[in-house]
Write an enzyme that holds these catalytic residues in place. Structure first.
Site, PDB file in Angstrom:
ATOM      1  CE  LYS A   1       1.976   4.554  10.622  1.00 14.87           C
ATOM      2  NZ  LYS A   1       1.598   3.946  11.898  1.00 14.87           N
TER       3      LYS A   1
ATOM      4  CG  ASP B   1      -1.374   5.524  12.917  1.00 13.66           C
ATOM      5  OD1 ASP B   1      -2.613   5.643  12.931  1.00 13.66           O
ATOM      6  OD2 ASP B   1      -0.780   4.500  12.528  1.00 13.66           O
TER       7      ASP B   1
ATOM      8  CE  LYS C   1      -4.324   2.460  12.557  1.00 10.99           C
ATOM      9  NZ  LYS C   1      -2.902   2.527  12.862  1.00 10.99           N
TER      10      LYS C   1
ATOM     11  CG  ASP D   1     -13.461   6.043  24.115  1.00 14.27           C
ATOM     12  OD1 ASP D   1     -14.624   5.910  24.544  1.00 14.27           O
ATOM     13  OD2 ASP D   1     -12.462   5.707  24.766  1.00 14.27           O
TER      14      ASP D   1
ATOM     15  CB  THR E   1      -3.889  -2.248   4.758  1.00 15.17           C
ATOM     16  OG1 THR E   1      -3.003  -1.840   5.792  1.00 15.17           O
ATOM     17  CG2 THR E   1      -4.291  -1.051   3.950  1.00 15.17           C
TER      18      THR E   1
ATOM     19  NE  ARG F   1       5.719  -4.674   9.279  1.00 10.01           N
ATOM     20  CZ  ARG F   1       4.630  -5.437   9.325  1.00 10.01           C
ATOM     21  NH1 ARG F   1       4.651  -6.544  10.043  1.00 10.01           N
ATOM     22  NH2 ARG F   1       3.537  -5.095   8.680  1.00 10.01           N
TER      23      ARG F   1
HETATM   24  O1  C5P Z   1       5.510  -2.137   8.356  1.00  3.07           O
HETATM   25  P1  C5P Z   1       4.375  -1.693   7.483  1.00  3.07           P
HETATM   26  O2  C5P Z   1       4.833  -1.024   6.208  1.00  3.07           O
HETATM   27  O3  C5P Z   1       3.378  -2.795   7.225  1.00  3.07           O
HETATM   28  O4  C5P Z   1       3.668  -0.558   8.345  1.00  3.07           O
HETATM   29  C1  C5P Z   1       2.459   0.039   7.990  1.00  3.07           C
HETATM   30  C2  C5P Z   1       2.086   1.025   9.042  1.00  3.07           C
HETATM   31  O5  C5P Z   1       0.815   1.556   8.709  1.00  3.07           O
HETATM   32  C3  C5P Z   1       1.951   0.438  10.448  1.00  3.07           C
HETATM   33  O6  C5P Z   1       2.429   1.428  11.348  1.00  3.07           O
HETATM   34  C4  C5P Z   1       0.472   0.217  10.635  1.00  3.07           C
HETATM   35  O7  C5P Z   1       0.074   0.385  11.981  1.00  3.07           O
HETATM   36  C5  C5P Z   1      -0.114   1.341   9.773  1.00  3.07           C
HETATM   37  N1  C5P Z   1      -1.462   1.145   9.255  1.00  3.07           N
HETATM   38  C6  C5P Z   1      -1.829   0.089   8.465  1.00  3.07           C
HETATM   39  N2  C5P Z   1      -3.111  -0.020   7.996  1.00  3.07           N
HETATM   40  C7  C5P Z   1      -4.019   0.919   8.282  1.00  3.07           C
HETATM   41  C8  C5P Z   1      -3.660   2.016   9.098  1.00  3.07           C
HETATM   42  C9  C5P Z   1      -2.358   2.111   9.555  1.00  3.07           C
HETATM   43  O8  C5P Z   1      -0.995  -0.741   8.169  1.00  3.07           O
HETATM   44  N3  C5P Z   1      -5.234   0.844   7.748  1.00  3.07           N
END
Ligand code: C5P
Length: 234
Positions: A32, A59, A61, A64, A121, A213
């Protein structure tokens, strides 16, 4: 759509991204690419990752006015990514415009999978009520946004794995659920609020988990990636 682990490459530049991807020998994770890398390095980084044989979820998002989203989608579709997304809160008209933008450049099966973000989330019930002024329960909001995304013709949604089963129940089993906020019990949650383990995500019917992460910051990212794959996919 097969079940898979998508690695969130949230790096700020090309060098860190390719240093990370270079560690994966013989495996080509679905990756992603988010705003951080895209804004820093532009489309060429996406093209390079694609050339290396990775499937890509871009991604960005989008959110607009419909016309701007349509035109932006037409530009993005030239990158040949496999998945891209918009915010469902942009309305059905905006989501329809997103698909319209893609259809002008690519037809039929060639277009990327388009999904909608329902609620981030990182947003919990408190923020939903007090920051966004939405008084309905989280699950009701997510399901409503998912239905609207389906009505607009989108392929699925980004949601918490906690909602994946209900989304499938409401929108059908082939409506794709892409779920971030996934951690092992021994992992650091970071800013994620609604988290589940890969095994729980699988049980709840997530089609894709997005993991950042826990993999990118691991001492051995490949081993950690494979650990997620084993628990979610196998
Ligand atoms: O590091 P981590 O596992 O928390 O990363 C989750 C990824 O998913 C990040 O790139 C974040 O921007 C993305 N994301 C999210 N919640 C959403 C949509 C995308 O955490 N609803």
């Amino acid at each position: 759509m097969g079940r898979d682990v998508i690695v969130a490459c949230d790096f700020e530049n090309r060098r860190d991204t390719f240093d990370f991807l270079d560690r994966f020998e013989g495996v080509k994770p679905f990756v992603k690419i988010g705003m951080e890398l895209f804004y820093a390095e532009g489309p060429s980084a996406v093209e390079e990752i694609k050339k290396r044989g990775h499937r890509i979820f871009l991604d960005l998002k989008l959110h607009d006015i419909p016309n701007t989203v349509k035109r932006t989608m037409a530009v993005l579709s030239r990158l040949g990514v496999d998945m891209c997304n918009v915010h469902a809160s942009g309305t059905v008209r905006m989501m329809e415009a997103a698909l319209d933008g893609l259809s002008r450049v690519q037809a039929g099966d060639l277009r990327p999978v388009v999904i909608a973000v329902t609620q981030l989330t990182s947003t919990d019930g408190y923020a939903l009520k007090n920051d966004l002024l939405i008084s309905r329960p989280m699950e009701e909001v997510v399901l409503h946004y998912a239905e609207r995304a389906k009505q607009a013709g989108l392929d699925g949604v980004v949601c918490s794995a906690l909602e994946a089963e209900a989304v499938h129940g409401r929108c059908g089993s082939d409506f794709v659920t892409v779920t971030p906020g996934v951690r092992f019990h021994d992992g650091d949650r970071g800013d994620q609020k609604r988290v589940v383990t890969p095994a729980e995500a699988k049980k709840r019917g997530s089609d894709y988990i997005v993991v950042g992460r826990p993999i990118t910051r691991a001492a051995d990212p490949v081993a950690e990636y494979l650990r997620f794959v084993r628990e979610f996919k196998d």
